[in-house]
Design an enzyme around this catalytic site. Structure first.
Site, mmCIF file in Angstrom:
data_model
loop_
_atom_site.group_PDB
_atom_site.id
_atom_site.type_symbol
_atom_site.label_atom_id
_atom_site.label_comp_id
_atom_site.label_asym_id
_atom_site.label_seq_id
_atom_site.Cartn_x
_atom_site.Cartn_y
_atom_site.Cartn_z
ATOM 1 N N GLU A 77 -3.098 24.638 77.183
ATOM 2 C CA GLU A 77 -2.963 26.128 76.996
ATOM 3 C C GLU A 77 -3.875 26.896 78.276
ATOM 4 O O GLU A 77 -3.491 27.876 78.910
ATOM 5 C CB GLU A 77 -3.507 26.714 75.674
ATOM 6 C CG GLU A 77 -3.500 28.450 75.664
ATOM 7 C CD GLU A 77 -3.875 28.786 74.310
ATOM 8 O OE1 GLU A 77 -3.995 28.011 73.324
ATOM 9 O OE2 GLU A 77 -3.746 29.855 74.027
ATOM 10 N N ASP A 97 -2.809 21.997 72.737
ATOM 11 C CA ASP A 97 -3.750 22.983 72.502
ATOM 12 C C ASP A 97 -5.034 22.947 71.979
ATOM 13 O O ASP A 97 -5.068 22.534 70.807
ATOM 14 C CB ASP A 97 -2.823 24.123 71.393
ATOM 15 C CG ASP A 97 -3.311 25.424 71.241
ATOM 16 O OD1 ASP A 97 -2.413 26.326 70.612
ATOM 17 O OD2 ASP A 97 -4.480 25.875 71.523
ATOM 18 N N ILE A 99 -7.662 24.935 70.839
ATOM 19 C CA ILE A 99 -7.783 25.428 69.594
ATOM 20 C C ILE A 99 -6.703 26.457 69.521
ATOM 21 O O ILE A 99 -6.520 27.168 69.928
ATOM 22 C CB ILE A 99 -9.235 26.398 69.667
ATOM 23 C CG1 ILE A 99 -10.359 25.602 69.908
ATOM 24 C CG2 ILE A 99 -9.542 26.981 68.378
ATOM 25 C CD1 ILE A 99 -11.858 26.453 70.251
ATOM 26 N N ASP A 100 -5.893 25.909 68.184
ATOM 27 C CA ASP A 100 -4.843 26.729 68.034
ATOM 28 C C ASP A 100 -5.578 27.769 66.807
ATOM 29 O O ASP A 100 -5.696 27.021 65.763
ATOM 30 C CB ASP A 100 -3.690 26.189 67.297
ATOM 31 C CG ASP A 100 -2.486 27.313 67.073
ATOM 32 O OD1 ASP A 100 -2.064 27.884 68.015
ATOM 33 O OD2 ASP A 100 -1.952 27.146 65.772
ATOM 34 N N THR A 102 -7.337 30.759 68.064
ATOM 35 C CA THR A 102 -8.597 31.250 68.665
ATOM 36 C C THR A 102 -9.156 32.436 67.801
ATOM 37 O O THR A 102 -10.451 32.629 67.619
ATOM 38 C CB THR A 102 -8.639 31.277 69.998
ATOM 39 O OG1 THR A 102 -8.162 30.020 70.510
ATOM 40 C CG2 THR A 102 -9.673 31.719 70.712
ATOM 41 N N ASP A 227 1.847 25.221 71.194
ATOM 42 C CA ASP A 227 1.748 25.399 69.367
ATOM 43 C C ASP A 227 2.672 24.562 69.175
ATOM 44 O O ASP A 227 2.822 24.264 67.774
ATOM 45 C CB ASP A 227 1.919 26.911 69.400
ATOM 46 C CG ASP A 227 1.231 27.938 69.905
ATOM 47 O OD1 ASP A 227 1.464 28.830 70.624
ATOM 48 O OD2 ASP A 227 -0.144 27.764 69.795
HETATM 49 O O1 LIG Z 1 -4.793 30.516 69.184
HETATM 50 P P1 LIG Z 1 -3.786 30.311 70.187
HETATM 51 O O2 LIG Z 1 -3.859 28.833 70.638
HETATM 52 O O3 LIG Z 1 -3.777 31.213 71.210
HETATM 53 O O4 LIG Z 1 -2.294 30.329 69.327
HETATM 54 C C1 LIG Z 1 -1.897 31.572 68.872
HETATM 55 C C2 LIG Z 1 -0.566 31.794 69.460
HETATM 56 O O5 LIG Z 1 -0.632 31.755 70.723
HETATM 57 C C3 LIG Z 1 -0.075 33.141 68.901
HETATM 58 O O6 LIG Z 1 1.185 33.220 69.337
HETATM 59 C C4 LIG Z 1 0.167 33.154 67.326
HETATM 60 O O7 LIG Z 1 1.121 32.000 67.030
HETATM 61 C C5 LIG Z 1 -1.097 32.463 66.882
HETATM 62 O O8 LIG Z 1 -0.993 32.339 65.452
HETATM 63 C C6 LIG Z 1 -1.618 31.255 67.236
HETATM 64 O O9 LIG Z 1 -2.824 30.816 66.896
HETATM 65 MG MG LIG Z 2 -1.949 28.372 69.873
HETATM 66 MG MG LIG Z 3 -5.069 27.931 71.729
#
Ligand SMILES: O=P(O)(O)O[C@H]1[C@H](O)[C@@H](O)[C@@H](O)[C@@H](O)[C@@H]1O
Ligand SMILES: [Mg+2]
Ligand SMILES: [Mg+2]
Length: 284
Positions: A77, A97, A99-100, A102, A227
């Site tokens: 990412e 990813d 941290i999913d 963030t 993701d």
């Molecule tokens: O926290 P991220 O890694 O930016 O992921 C997000 C995602 O980019 C966003 O589309 C949503 O699905 C969020 O729930 C994810 O955490």
């Molecule tokens: Mg993510």
């Molecule tokens: Mg992320």
């Protein structure tokens, strides 16, 4: 294999073990940083957050894996956000990813995970998702079942939309037209008498809850390949379906997905949705 005989080493064992170990190490770093001060920046919108821990953890994961597997390719990412090309070739490729969730991490909301997927010849071979605040390790290898820690996962068998708990995510595209379509899709599912619609702030953890049978369907426009990659293997190995919102086969780069425990449920969800255009990960 006879008792005491040599262990059968199958292809990608070493990669899978490395993914588990580095996901656990990354989780320790995230857990430590969870209660510390964070330096928050934004990327594509005011809702698209990134911290120094996202970048630190991504560097930790990739440098460790690159040391062990120097010929492999990486899609991640934060490197993509910094301009790296997002291209899935036939080479062994890690889809990461760091941290999913963030935004959850920034706010101290515990739905936070590390997601590591692995593909060869553009086919997903395994996925590891570490729910680092709850010490849950979701993992699956193609053809070998899906697990959360030691517990085998089995996706929901529900086929009736009026009995479904549905998960989705809001993503970071917040222009009025997108929000109107996003809320309209939720409204259509609630008008179809779904038991509920939930947004937990981590697409990869929501997908793992689906694999565990804790929800009946997931859909999203606007998520990314990092993701999706790991959780797709976990859902499929739990007996679930992961497909494109058009009802066709999943395109990991298309930034859209419908997943469900059954094909019938996935089709009902896809039929209820109005599409939201979000581009593709492999198109700049
Ligand atoms: O926290 P991220 O890694 O930016 O992921 C997000 C995602 O980019 C966003 O589309 C949503 O699905 C969020 O729930 C994810 O955490
Ligand atoms: Mg993510
Ligand atoms: Mg992320």
């Amino acid at each position: 294999m006879e008792a005491g005989g040599p262990a059968v080493v199958s292809q990608w064992d070493e990669c899978f073990q490395a993914a588990v170990q580095v996901a656990q190490r990354a989780g320790q770093v995230i857990r430590k940083a969870f209660t510390e001060e964070k330096h928050v920046s934004t990327k594509t919108s005011a809702a698209d957050l990134v911290t120094e821990t996202d970048c630190l953890v991504e560097h930790l994961i990739i440098s460790e894996l690159r040391k062990q597997f120097p010929s492999h390719r990486f899609i991640s990412e934060e490197a993509t956000a910094a301009g790296a090309k997002c291209e899935l070739t036939s080479s062994p490729t890690w889809v990461i990813d760091p941290i999913d969730g963030t935004c959850n991490f920034v706010h101290g909301f515990p739905n936070v995970a590390v997601s590591i997927g692995f593909a060869v010849h553009q086919e997903l071979e395994f996925g590891v998702v570490h729910h680092c605040m709850e010490e849950r390790l979701y993992m699956a290898r193609r053809g070998r079942g899906a697990f959360c820690n030691t517990q085998r996962l089995c996706a929901s068998r529900e086929t009736d939309l009026s009995k479904a708990l549905i998960l989705t995510e809001i993503g970071s595209k917040r222009d009025p037209a997108t929000l109107k379509l996003l809320l309209s899709n939720m409204e259509q599912l609630l008008l179809a008498k779904a038991h509920g619609v939930r947004v937990i702030g981590s697409s990869t953890l929501a997908l793992c809850h689906l694999a565990a049978g804790a929800a009946d369907a997931y859909y999203q426009f606007g998520l990314h390949c990092w993701d999706l990659a790991a959780a797709t293997v976990i859902i499929r190995e739990a007996g679930g379906i992961v497909m494109d919102t058009t009802g066709g086969p999943l395109n990991l780069m298309a930034r859209r997905v419908v997943a469900a425990g059954t094909q019938k449920m996935a089709t009902l969800i896809a039929q209820a949705l109005q599409p939201i255009s979000c581009g593709q990960d492999d198109q700049a």
